[in-house]
Design a protein around this motif. Structure first.
Motif, mmCIF file in Angstrom:
data_model
loop_
_atom_site.group_PDB
_atom_site.id
_atom_site.type_symbol
_atom_site.label_atom_id
_atom_site.label_comp_id
_atom_site.label_asym_id
_atom_site.label_seq_id
_atom_site.Cartn_x
_atom_site.Cartn_y
_atom_site.Cartn_z
ATOM 1 N N ILE A 10 0.871 -1.247 -0.116
ATOM 2 C CA ILE A 10 -0.033 0.219 0.083
ATOM 3 C C ILE A 10 0.966 1.163 0.010
ATOM 4 O O ILE A 10 0.671 2.176 -0.751
ATOM 5 N N GLN A 11 1.939 1.279 0.853
ATOM 6 C CA GLN A 11 2.955 2.345 0.821
ATOM 7 C C GLN A 11 3.301 2.490 -0.454
ATOM 8 O O GLN A 11 3.488 3.714 -0.924
ATOM 9 N N GLN A 12 3.895 1.654 -1.155
ATOM 10 C CA GLN A 12 4.639 1.743 -2.371
ATOM 11 C C GLN A 12 3.516 2.184 -3.577
ATOM 12 O O GLN A 12 3.684 3.200 -4.164
ATOM 13 N N GLN A 13 2.153 1.535 -3.457
ATOM 14 C CA GLN A 13 1.247 2.462 -4.252
ATOM 15 C C GLN A 13 0.757 3.678 -4.046
ATOM 16 O O GLN A 13 0.664 4.491 -4.907
ATOM 17 N N LYS A 14 0.828 4.061 -2.866
ATOM 18 C CA LYS A 14 0.579 5.442 -2.565
ATOM 19 C C LYS A 14 1.651 6.375 -3.218
ATOM 20 O O LYS A 14 1.204 7.428 -3.395
ATOM 21 N N LYS A 15 2.799 5.848 -3.137
ATOM 22 C CA LYS A 15 3.907 6.581 -3.480
ATOM 23 C C LYS A 15 4.138 6.853 -4.897
ATOM 24 O O LYS A 15 4.517 7.661 -5.466
ATOM 25 N N MET A 16 3.214 6.041 -5.871
ATOM 26 C CA MET A 16 3.242 6.148 -7.140
ATOM 27 C C MET A 16 2.019 7.060 -7.360
ATOM 28 O O MET A 16 1.523 7.530 -8.624
ATOM 29 N N GLY A 17 1.124 7.452 -6.563
ATOM 30 C CA GLY A 17 0.056 8.669 -6.758
ATOM 31 C C GLY A 17 -1.181 7.978 -7.276
ATOM 32 O O GLY A 17 -1.923 8.341 -7.944
ATOM 33 N N LEU A 18 -1.442 6.801 -6.928
ATOM 34 C CA LEU A 18 -2.283 5.822 -7.458
ATOM 35 C C LEU A 18 -3.673 6.402 -6.953
ATOM 36 O O LEU A 18 -3.834 6.600 -5.528
ATOM 37 N N SER A 19 -4.690 6.753 -7.689
ATOM 38 C CA SER A 19 -5.905 7.480 -7.003
ATOM 39 C C SER A 19 -7.023 6.445 -6.910
ATOM 40 O O SER A 19 -8.230 6.538 -6.904
#
Ligand code: ANZ
Ligand code: ZN
Length: 809
Positions: free
Chosen positions: A109-118
């Motif tokens: 989740i942390q990595q996905q949030k870092k990708m700016g996924l909406s």
């Protein structure tokens, strides 16, 4: 004052704001048109790999575009979190699978949030949680009630390295889908889902999936493998015993020269009873059965004569019965009629055993071949076939089949390659199958109100056998019917069960009185756009279609097909090989976001290749994307500082045209998933802006730049939000997508009249400044013009600038 493009600060800032403001939370709002956009949810192995990142970048860019276009977009994320790696970690290092999984999910989740996924994170679905798997069990019970879940003893695929059984779909070509090791065949009592009950619908409704890649549909079609044929009853000579054979070529029945049985066939023992070669045959059978059944059909043809004969029901011819390695027990009736002249396997077998060959279909040319070099498998005129002689073989196929049915020698039959879905797994980390065994009442389903059957905590992971079997507190229970002592089923469900309906759960993820709220599912489903890898063509994508239909028939929703449109993205490769840990060519997403930022990574991924194609990782390309973002940053900087030398009062017409053309192209490309050409268009656009930036009026420069920022935002959302704010606006997310004025694009086009030999034949519209060569080419390629010029020699082309073109032929 100049500021630097500080991507780290910007990305952290906007991720924080989006989260705090719940920017991407979606409600079941009926006023806007709904769009359900979904990526295949990941197995939480711990780290995102570039394949994931690519998948999500494609989805997120599309989601952001659609929101700006005014859609109400459901765009959720979840974790397919039961499965072997967690359990193997437990065996290796003693860590609890639940704990291991939770850690991996947090990290992803942390990595996905870092990708700016909406994503709308409030709709998170995690399949290993009780509130989810409880509904797997509920569905199982409904299937059980309807006869769609059943238990039977069957030869099954066993993966010794995963220590569990596999479904057929998971053992294609004889190797395990997960670990690639060879699979063995074992006889075991297992739970199945009756997917074959839906074979026809699964096949027929493929036609409705007009927005699926053709190759996926072909793979499903072949996997279902419907073949229409005839069962013909042969008789064992000297007895009344019938031998039904399944054939798709009844037209060849007069050419049958032997029969062949699968070595496993139950009748084989009787057939060899009088053979003086019994021991050798027994050894042969034993050897073939123990071989890998997937490979055995590809090998050299092997067999043995049983000593018995069969009688052909159409002409009473006596033919020898063999046991052969290329006949499978699982297909048709496990015995076949063999026609060496017209089936290649039979031809090879006959050559080896000196069996005569009888041609019943003529090769083109008409004469009967004295000696065939290979089986003739095409159509032709019938010979040596009694009253059917002279017919075309395709007609004879029907006529002979009619004859067989009328004379009660056999029946028509539709046969499928598809087998029922084996869902039992002898592993801990999965959904317990809600069944209880009682010595008095036999198989008893767990009552609905007792769900979920929870996975016990604190079991021992030894790596040998199923830990649930050793867990007394779990196994020992009371029979729900008679109250007597009973035992629980210890098999857990295939994790593909979890992924067969998770997309419906997102519609009402907190629903607690059923798998989902029917209203929400009827509103959001089907998924309008699904994005994922091609490797699931006959696994997840077939199972999900089956579930959708079966759950519809149970009455909990009204949808026939789960996914309207499917995009299968290509692989990410580096140095010529798929990016993977084992190849040692992995680029970590953390490294890229640290060094260049998520926006750069996204832009590179989208620009480097069209989504369906493989993407070659390339460090120069990443740097190029980074430079591009820096140029945009500098452009806005320039506007803010207003440090231009000279300014015209009139708008630049060329730039107006470029702006409108750019908006149109990027809009069309985003709608069609053509991200690379959209990015290329943005690059040309910024070049156009830079050429004129020193002379155009301030208001025009601001307008074209603001449009650039809006167009860029689905690709590189963080920098776009930041620039939008610096340009003095509020939030960009939620802003409307820019519109273009078609009139301003076409304004400078002219209509050219095209003649052939002086007669008006067509008109084309071209840019006023189009070079003569290009106009000529367009005119010659024009379909209406080609009607008059194709096959004729063009002598001369006369072009009158911006007016007329005459082709002389
Ligand atoms: C006689 C014949 C003559 C056949 C001929 C083919 C060509 P599909 O289309 O894949 O369904 N077959 C049937 N059961 C089999 C088994 N258990 N193991 C191996 N082969 C089996 O294939 C149907 C054909 O595959 C059948 O038609 C049968 O061979 C073979 F000129 O029967 B045929
Ligand atoms: Zn009982």
């Amino acid at each position: 004052m100049d500021s630097k493009y500080d991507f780290k600060e910007i990305e952290t800032k906007w991720q924080y704001i989006w989260e705090k403001e719940n920017t991407f939370k979606v409600s079941d709002d009926d006023t806007k048109k709904k769009f359900y956009l979904l990526e295949m949810f990941p197995y939480p192995s711990g780290d995102l790999h570039m394949g994931h990142v690519r998948n999500y970048t494609i989805g997120d860019t599309h989601a952001r575009f659609l929101r700006m276009k005014g859609y109400n977009v459901l765009y959720p994320m979840g974790y397919d979190s039961f499965g072997l790696p967690a359990e193997n970690a437990a065996i290796k290092s003693g860590i609890d699978p639940e704990e291991w999984t939770a850690k991996c999910i947090t990290r992803m989740i942390q990595q996905q949030k870092k990708m700016g996924l909406s994503y709308d994170w409030s709709r998170l679905v995690i399949t290993c949680k009780q509130e989810y798997y409880k509904w797997n069990q509920w569905i199982f019970l409904k299937f059980f009630e309807k006869g769609l879940a059943y238990k039977k003893k069957a030869p099954i695929n066993w993966c010794p390295s995963c220590n569990t059984v596999l479904a057929n779909e998971q053992a294609q070509n004889g190797s395990c889908w997960r670990c690639d090791n060879s699979v063995h065949v074992k006889d075991l009592e297992q739970w199945f889902f009756r997917i074959t009950g839906y074979a026809d619908e699964l096949l027929d409704s493929l036609e409705k999936l007009t927005q699926w890649p053709e190759r996926v549909k072909v793979m499903q079609k072949n996997w279902i493998g419907r073949s229409e044929g005839t069962v013909i009853n042969f008789r064992v000579k000297g007895t009344n015993k019938g031998i039904p054979v399944f054939t798709t070529r009844p037209d060849t029945v007069y050419g049958v020269k032997f029969m062949a049985f699968a070595p496993e066939h139950p009748l084989v023992n009787d057939l060899i009873a009088h053979s003086n070669n019994k021991d050798e045959i027994g050894r042969f059978i034993h050897r073939v059965i123990s071989e890998d059944k997937f490979k055995r059909t590809d090998k050299e043809k092997e067999g043995m004569f049983t000593g018995s004969y069969a009688v052909n029901p159409v002409n009473n011819e006596e033919i020898p019965i063999y046991i052969a390695n290329f006949v499978l027990m699982e297909y048709g009736t496990g015995t076949i009629m063999c026609v060496p002249a017209h089936d290649q396997r039979d031809f090879e077998f006959a050559g080896k055993f000196n069996i005569t060959i009888k041609q019943v279909i003529l090769l083109p040319g008409g004469v009967e071949q004295p000696e065939l070099k290979a089986a003739y498998i095409e159509e032709g005129i019938m010979i040596n076939s009694g009253s059917f002689n002279g017919m075309k073989s395709e007609d004879a196929r029907k006529k002979i089949s009619d004859y067989i049915v009328e004379n009660k020698i056999g029946n028509r039959m539709v046969h499928y390659k598809l087998r029922d879905w084996l869902i039992s797994r002898q592993r801990y980390w999965g959904t317990p199958i809600p069944i209880i065994y009682c010595s008095k009442c036999s198989i008893v389903p767990v009552p609905e109100e007792d769900l979920p059957v929870k996975l016990p905590k604190g079991v021992k992971f030894t790596g040998k056998g199923n830990p649930l079997q050793e867990c007394k507190e779990f196994v020992q229970c009371r029979c729900p019917k008679c109250g007597g002592p009973a035992e629980r089923e210890t098999d857990t469900m295939d994790t593909f069960v979890d992924s067969s309906w998770y997309f419906s759960r997102y519609c009402s993820p907190q629903h607690s009185s059923g798998p989902y709220d029917r209203k929400a599912v009827d509103h959001w489903m089907p998924v309008d756009q699904y994005i994922g890898g091609i490797e699931h063509a006959v696994l997840h994508l077939l199972y999900s279609r089956f579930f959708t239909k079966a759950l519809r028939d149970i009455g909990i929703h009204g949808i026939d097909e789960p996914f309207v449109r499917l995009l299968c993205q290509g692989m990410v490769v580096k140095d010529g090989a798929k990016m993977s840990k084992s190849k040692g060519n992995v680029v970590s997403i953390d490294y890229i976001t640290e060094k260049y930022g998520a926006d750069t990574a996204r832009l590179f991924i989208l620009f480097a290749s069209p989504p369906e194609m493989d993407l070659e990782w390339n460090d120069e390309g990443v740097k190029g994307a980074f430079r591009f973002l820096n140029r945009i940053w500098a452009l806005v900087e320039k506007i803010m500082n207003n440090d231009r030398t000279h300014e015209n009062t009139a708008e630049d017409k060329g730039l107006v045209r470029l702006m409108n053309r750019t908006i149109r192209k990027v809009t069309d490309d985003l709608a069609g998933f053509s991200f690379n050409t959209a990015v290329a268009t943005l690059m040309e656009y910024i070049n156009g802006i830079k050429e004129t930036q020193d002379r155009v009026p301030a208001a025009q420069l601001r307008e074209v730049t603001e449009k650039l920022v809006l167009l860029l935002s689905p690709f590189a959302p963080h920098i776009a939000e930041e620039l939008w704010q610096r340009l003095g606006h509020g939030r960009l997310s939620g802003h409307a997508w820019p519109l273009y004025d078609a009139a301003l694009i076409e304004a400078d086009s002219v209509l050219i009249v095209i003649q052939v030999n002086g007669k008006l034949r067509s008109r084309i519209s071209v840019a006023a400044d189009m070079p003569e060569q290009e106009v000529k080419k367009l005119a010659c390629d024009d379909l209406k013009i080609r009607e008059y010029t194709d096959g004729r020699e063009i002598k001369k082309i006369i072009y009158i600038q911006k007016k007329l073109l005459n082709i002389v032929v």
